[in-house]
Design a protein around this motif. Structure first.
Motif, PDB file in Angstrom:
ATOM      1  N   LYS A   8      18.435  55.076 -30.988  1.00  0.00           N
ATOM      2  CA  LYS A   8      17.353  54.737 -31.902  1.00  0.00           C
ATOM      3  C   LYS A   8      16.030  54.609 -31.149  1.00  0.00           C
ATOM      4  CE  LYS A   8      15.668  54.157 -35.844  1.00  0.00           C
ATOM      5  NZ  LYS A   8      15.454  55.401 -36.595  1.00  0.00           N
ATOM      6  N   TYR A  16      17.021  55.577 -41.877  1.00  0.00           N
ATOM      7  CA  TYR A  16      17.999  54.888 -41.027  1.00  0.00           C
ATOM      8  C   TYR A  16      18.740  53.826 -41.830  1.00  0.00           C
ATOM      9  CZ  TYR A  16      19.844  51.838 -37.362  1.00  0.00           C
ATOM     10  OH  TYR A  16      20.657  51.062 -36.587  1.00  0.00           O
ATOM     11  N   THR A  17      18.002  53.037 -42.607  1.00  0.00           N
ATOM     12  CA  THR A  17      18.616  51.983 -43.424  1.00  0.00           C
ATOM     13  C   THR A  17      19.567  52.583 -44.452  1.00  0.00           C
ATOM     14  OG1 THR A  17      16.640  50.615 -43.158  1.00  0.00           O
ATOM     15  CG2 THR A  17      18.143  50.026 -44.936  1.00  0.00           C
ATOM     16  N   VAL A  21      22.771  53.463 -42.755  1.00  0.00           N
ATOM     17  CA  VAL A  21      23.564  52.264 -42.469  1.00  0.00           C
ATOM     18  C   VAL A  21      24.258  51.765 -43.726  1.00  0.00           C
ATOM     19  CG1 VAL A  21      23.410  49.825 -41.832  1.00  0.00           C
ATOM     20  CG2 VAL A  21      22.210  51.530 -40.473  1.00  0.00           C
ATOM     21  N   SER A  43      17.513  60.301 -38.619  1.00  0.00           N
ATOM     22  CA  SER A  43      17.545  58.843 -38.738  1.00  0.00           C
ATOM     23  C   SER A  43      18.717  58.394 -39.604  1.00  0.00           C
ATOM     24  CB  SER A  43      16.229  58.335 -39.329  1.00  0.00           C
ATOM     25  OG  SER A  43      15.157  58.612 -38.451  1.00  0.00           O
ATOM     26  N   THR A  86      21.764  58.680 -37.523  1.00  0.00           N
ATOM     27  CA  THR A  86      21.801  57.597 -36.533  1.00  0.00           C
ATOM     28  C   THR A  86      22.304  56.311 -37.173  1.00  0.00           C
ATOM     29  OG1 THR A  86      19.923  58.590 -35.385  1.00  0.00           O
ATOM     30  CG2 THR A  86      20.445  56.312 -34.844  1.00  0.00           C
ATOM     31  N   GLY A  87      21.887  56.043 -38.416  1.00  0.00           N
ATOM     32  CA  GLY A  87      22.393  54.867 -39.123  1.00  0.00           C
ATOM     33  C   GLY A  87      23.888  54.944 -39.343  1.00  0.00           C
ATOM     34  N   ALA A 128      20.067  46.855 -39.995  1.00  0.00           N
ATOM     35  CA  ALA A 128      18.878  47.716 -40.086  1.00  0.00           C
ATOM     36  C   ALA A 128      17.576  46.937 -40.090  1.00  0.00           C
ATOM     37  CB  ALA A 128      18.974  48.563 -41.354  1.00  0.00           C
ATOM     38  N   TYR A 180      14.452  47.710 -37.856  1.00  0.00           N
ATOM     39  CA  TYR A 180      13.778  48.972 -38.129  1.00  0.00           C
ATOM     40  C   TYR A 180      13.094  48.949 -39.492  1.00  0.00           C
ATOM     41  CZ  TYR A 180      16.975  49.752 -34.347  1.00  0.00           C
ATOM     42  OH  TYR A 180      17.661  49.612 -33.179  1.00  0.00           O
TER      43      TYR A 180
END
Length: 687
Positions: free
Chosen positions: A317, A339-340, A343, A416, A419-420, A462, A465
């Motif tokens: 990240k 990203y969130t 997740v 992103s 990545t989450g 998260a 971020y």
């Protein structure tokens, strides 16, 4: 020639001496076997009635159900020898029209402990005889019997019998376990409500010890209410005539194709009625505050960012954040939201899968996915490809000549989100501070409430971020874009390669050397695919090179699906560690011996961190020896329903978990992140 004959006789005699002759009756073959080569004065000699039943025929458990007769053994023993109770295999339901019987098919082994007197004379051979009677049935039932005998030496020492020790030990290990569970029952509207605290989850069924108390063929609906498994049973004639004050038996749970039996001894108590009347969600709370549970989930998710298990994703990240240097606020928000979303979506999907599997009877905890070597292997290939991408071997979603701003932005959001997803997959095996209560609640709460808890956990993960989305101007504090960004990105690739090394080690423990070879082939093939894909990008999107890359990825992934779990090898350390055994734990507690239990797994990075930094250091190992503390290891690298159930009895759902027992009192639960000072303080209690 004479020496050869003597050696051959010595080789075969110990095996033969511990197996009586087979006796064939109408539909069964039976013999008497022993676990040891000799009977040792003052010790217990385990014998077994070994039966081979004709296909389709069955014999009966001690409670035969609606019909049938249990096994009877009449012993003729040497003076001073005493036979204990029969240890029956776990019973199976045997339906017959409207009736339900309980019994055994195939190759049952009935174990019996024989107490050898202290004054037994060594150097002689004794004869053990038993007259066995049983009822064997198919569409008709036939009484059968056999006279069985075994001659065995009396000696100061005994070794395992070559051919029969493993059979008897396996049969003993499969006997119902006495976990000291708190059980109670009561009558309600013509039914029996039975509540067993700490019973393992799965597909449970009650087998009462005494016949005539519970209707064998009746349904046994059950529900999980917090720590209790509550059954609604139908009383039989004997129960209705004289309601008992105690009800004992075995709970047999089917988990992942394996059956586990747990003993219970319930006393009459109106507390069982109270449990049955309470909504499952309210009991699952354990009287706690739901708001507090969600607050702990949010805080626990936030703290996960500082846990060793999430370090690889923190690096990944960070590499993405460096690319935000100089970006406008909308780009910063887009990255944080993507990203969130990754997740939260992954937490919701994994939580739903976990709850569905548990509902189907699987005994699983959070982080269950890394108990599969296939999942670990796939994860290793993905992380390896990410490392190659960070190192610059290929790009994702664009070519090295560059692309339009629209594609660049799309790449950033997709990256992103991914990545989450990885953050959750890596973080899930680790249970950090504050997470024991919310995850324990989630695994017993209704599905909607459970998924809400996991989403709160994801929101916490998260949160750092999301702060960028709330204050995108903070991105302006980053250094200006430049060549340094490429170098930092390449540097972070080594964190990914380090993660691959760890995952390879996990596969070595789960699937053995063969598993490492398969994973190595997959990594080489995936690196070839990455190189070919990079060449395709340089050539402006060559179709031939892209096809070759796709073929290489297929070659990389296909062998991973052949990975199978192998026995986990214990790590070699100077500290004597013994595998987790609940019977031994109960014995140690009764004797007042302090016990430290390390609930761990190879795929749990926090567990390995604690091991290297604290538990396997010389001062702590010496302190274990000085205080006489037993070190037990409950290894969850591969699925183990007994260990999973033990974790859940502590209100937890995953590893790491550290328990310290000092006598019969409830255990002390240590923090997930250990320090030498904290462990030393705990162990010194034993001194």
């Amino acid at each position: 020639m004479l020496r050869f004959v003597l050696a051959f006789l010595l080789l075969i005699t110990p095996a033969a001496a511990q197996s009586g002759a087979w006796v064939t009756t109408g539909h069964a073959e039976s013999r008497l076997i022993a676990e040891k080569t000799a009977a040792v004065p003052g010790e217990t000699l385990w014998l077994a009635l070994d039966q081979q039943l004709e296909e389709g025929w069955h014999v009966y458990w001690k409670n035969p159900g609606d019909s049938g007769l249990p096994l009877e053994l009449s012993w003729t023993l040497p003076e001073g020898f005493e036979a204990g109770e029969i240890g029956y295999p776990l019973p199976h339901r045997l339906p017959l029209g409207p009736l339900m019987n309980f019994g055994h098919e195939g190759h049952p082994l009935f174990v019996v402990p024989i107490t050898v007197p202290v004054d037994a004379v060594t150097g002689r051979t004794v004869r053990i005889d038993v007259f066995a009677e049983w009822l064997i049935c198919l569409d008709v039932c036939i009484p059968e019997s056999a006279d069985l005998s075994l001659a065995i030496a009396v000696a100061e020492e005994a070794d395992d019998a070559l051919r029969t020790a493993a059979m008897i030990r396996e049969a003993r290990s499969a006997l119902p376990r006495d976990l000291g569970l708190h059980a109670r029952f009561a009558d309600q509207d013509g039914e029996v409500v039975l509540a067993i605290e700490g019973a393992p989850a799965g597909d449970p069924y009650i087998f009462p010890d005494e016949s005539g108390l519970i209707e064998p063929a009746a349904a046994q609906p059950s529900m999980r209410t917090g720590e209790d498994l509550v059954f609604t049973l139908t009383p039989a004639l004997k129960y209705r005539a004289a309601p008992p004050e105690a009800l004992s038996g075995v709970v047999v749970v089917s988990m992942q194709g394996q059956e586990v039996g747990v003993l219970f001894n319930a006393q009459r108590s109106d507390e069982a009625l109270a449990l049955a009347a309470m909504p499952a969600a309210a009991v699952a709370e354990g009287g706690g505050n739901v708001v507090l549970i969600f607050a702990f989930a949010l805080l626990g998710g936030l703290v996960l960012n500082a846990m060793p298990c999430v370090f690889p994703i923190v690096f990944l990240k960070a590499a993405g954040i460096t690319q935000l240097a100089g970006a406008d606020r909308s780009e910063v928000r887009k990255d944080a939201y993507a990203y969130t979303a990754g997740v939260l979506a992954t937490f919701a999907a994994m939580a739903t899968l976990l709850l569905v599997l548990r509902g189907l009877g699987a005994e699983l905890g959070w982080g269950f996915h890394l108990q599969s070597p296939i999942a670990v292997g796939l994860f290793a290939v993905i992380v390896f490809l990410i490392g190659l991408n960070l190192a610059g071997l290929f790009e994702v979603g664009t070519s090295v000549q560059g692309a339009g701003q629209r594609l660049t932005q799309k790449k950033g959001a997709a990256g992103s989100f991914f990545t989450g997803l990885l953050a959750v997959l890596v973080a899930a095996p680790c249970i950090g501070p504050f997470l024991g209560l919310p995850i324990g609640y989630a695994l017993t709460a209704p599905p909607a409430a459970a998924i809400a808890v996991f989403l709160a956990l994801g929101l916490g993960l998260a949160l750092p971020y999301l702060a960028l989305a709330a204050a995108p101007q903070a991105a302006s504090l980053l250094p200006k874009p430049g060549a340094w960004m490429v170098r930092v990105k390449q540097l972070f690739s080594f964190a990914m390669f380090g993660t691959v090394v760890w995952l390879t080690w996990v596969v070595s423990l789960q699937a053995g050397p063969q598993g490492v070879l398969i994973l190595g082939i997959a990594l080489v093939a995936s690196s070839l695919a990455a190189w070919l894909y990079g060449l395709a990008q340089e050539k402006g999107g060559s179709t031939l090179l892209r096809a070759a890359a796709a073929l290489a990825i297929a070659i990389a992934l296909a062998p991973l699906f052949t990975l199978t779990a192998a026995p986990v090898a214990a790590a070699s350390t100077a500290t004597e560690k013994i595998p987790y055994d609940e019977a031994m734990l109960a014995q140690y507690r009764a004797e007042g011996t302090p016990v430290f239990i390390d609930f761990t797994a190879a795929w749990c990075v926090t567990c390995q961190y604690n091991k290297r930094v604290v538990l396997d250091t010389e001062p702590i190992k010496s302190l274990f020896a000085e205080t006489g503390t037993v070190f037990m290891v409950a290894d969850l690298t591969n699925p183990d329903p007994i260990i999973t159930a033990a974790i859940e009895r502590q209100g937890r759902s995953g590893v790491p978990l550290y328990l310290y027992y000092n006598g019969e009192a409830e255990p002390e639960i240590l923090p997930q992140i250990l320090t030498a000072e904290r462990v030393a303080q705990t162990l010194e209690q034993a001194g």
